[in-house]
Design a protein around this motif. Structure first.
Motif, PDB file in Angstrom:
ATOM      1  N   ASN A 116       0.804   3.007   9.738  1.00  0.00           N
ATOM      2  CA  ASN A 116      -0.542   2.549  10.072  1.00  0.00           C
ATOM      3  C   ASN A 116      -0.498   1.036  10.262  1.00  0.00           C
ATOM      4  OD1 ASN A 116      -3.200   1.678  10.121  1.00  0.00           O
ATOM      5  ND2 ASN A 116      -3.889   3.166   8.592  1.00  0.00           N
ATOM      6  N   GLN A 117      -0.671   0.596  11.490  1.00  0.00           N
ATOM      7  CA  GLN A 117      -0.543  -0.823  11.803  1.00  0.00           C
ATOM      8  C   GLN A 117      -1.643  -1.681  11.186  1.00  0.00           C
ATOM      9  OE1 GLN A 117       0.457  -1.707  15.935  1.00  0.00           O
ATOM     10  NE2 GLN A 117       1.205   0.386  16.196  1.00  0.00           N
ATOM     11  N   ASP A 118      -2.700  -1.056  10.700  1.00  0.00           N
ATOM     12  CA  ASP A 118      -3.779  -1.818  10.047  1.00  0.00           C
ATOM     13  C   ASP A 118      -3.327  -2.393   8.706  1.00  0.00           C
ATOM     14  OD1 ASP A 118      -5.430  -1.237  12.177  1.00  0.00           O
ATOM     15  OD2 ASP A 118      -6.359   0.498  11.190  1.00  0.00           O
ATOM     16  N   ASP A 119      -2.358  -1.758   8.081  1.00  0.00           N
ATOM     17  CA  ASP A 119      -1.798  -2.255   6.821  1.00  0.00           C
ATOM     18  C   ASP A 119      -0.430  -2.864   7.141  1.00  0.00           C
ATOM     19  OD1 ASP A 119      -0.568  -2.622   4.327  1.00  0.00           O
ATOM     20  OD2 ASP A 119      -1.651  -0.925   3.446  1.00  0.00           O
ATOM     21  N   LYS A 120      -0.410  -4.172   7.390  1.00  0.00           N
ATOM     22  CA  LYS A 120       0.799  -4.828   7.909  1.00  0.00           C
ATOM     23  C   LYS A 120       2.006  -4.697   6.982  1.00  0.00           C
ATOM     24  CE  LYS A 120      -1.513  -7.964  10.993  1.00  0.00           C
ATOM     25  NZ  LYS A 120      -2.035  -9.265  11.272  1.00  0.00           N
ATOM     26  N   TYR A 123       3.155  -0.989   6.795  1.00  0.00           N
ATOM     27  CA  TYR A 123       3.697  -0.584   8.096  1.00  0.00           C
ATOM     28  C   TYR A 123       5.080  -1.201   8.316  1.00  0.00           C
ATOM     29  CZ  TYR A 123       4.043   0.246  13.128  1.00  0.00           C
ATOM     30  OH  TYR A 123       4.471   0.640  14.378  1.00  0.00           O
TER      31      TYR A 123
END
Length: 198
Positions: A116-120, A123
């Protein structure tokens, strides 16, 4: 005397954990003699023998009967199984009937890895470790795993079914047993290497 495959790394287990290479390195330096038990019973009467040597060793998933061209690392225990401590367990080892083990441990450093790219941060861990995971297809279906970078080893147990199923005995592990299995392994490798001529 048996060499127990207590744990294999870079492989997602049934708890969604992926133990990373050298996960028990510090723990083994502090205590290279884990308890050998049955069924995670932390009791005096649950001892099945003694650890002669506990160590982490690099290898390939193929050594442990798993069709992957990737490298892994395993926690191995050279063990003396004692008839006097538990005759029933001794006989099962002697007859090659025990083929699963599990570690009792404490997490020291564990992080969520998620697609999930929202959680850098999560991810970045996911992308970093995914190419090293033997059963990455399961990880991709699920979309996350727990990256265990360090753990403290408490004990190793003989169990009916370990959360990591690549935990047998070197004597009777699920390795190559027939020409058919060997052919399947080479077919798998042939489809998954870049240089087809090799």
């Amino acid at each position: 005397y048996r060499t127990i495959i207590a744990n294999t790394y870079n492989y997602m287990d049934s708890h969604d954990d992926v133990h990373l290479s050298n996960v028990f390195k510090k723990s083994l330096q502090e205590n290279a003699d884990p308890f050998l038990l049955h069924d995670h019973k932390f009791e005096v009467t649950a001892k099945i023998g003694k650890s002669l040597k506990a160590y982490e060793q690099e290898g390939r998933f193929l050594y442990y009967g798993y069709n992957s061209p990737l490298d892994t690392m395993a926690l191995l225990i050279d063990a003396e199984i004692s008839k006097a401590k538990n005759e029933s367990v001794f006989d099962e080892y002697k007859n090659h009937e025990i083929n699963q083990h599990s570690v009792g441990m404490y997490y020291v450093k564990i992080d969520l890895a998620i697609d999930n790219q929202d959680d850098k941060e999560a991810y970045a861990l996911y992308r970093k470790y995914l190419p090293q995971i033997g059963n990455a297809d399961k990880v991709e279906q699920q979309g996350y795993f727990f990256a265990v970078q360090e753990a403290k080893l408490k004990e190793v147990s003989a169990v009916l079914q370990g959360s990591n199923d690549l935990t047998g005995i070197f004597d009777n592990n699920k390795g190559v047993k027939s020409i058919d299995e060997l052919t399947k392994m080479f077919d798998y490798l042939g489809k998954n290497i870049e240089n087809k001529e090799i």
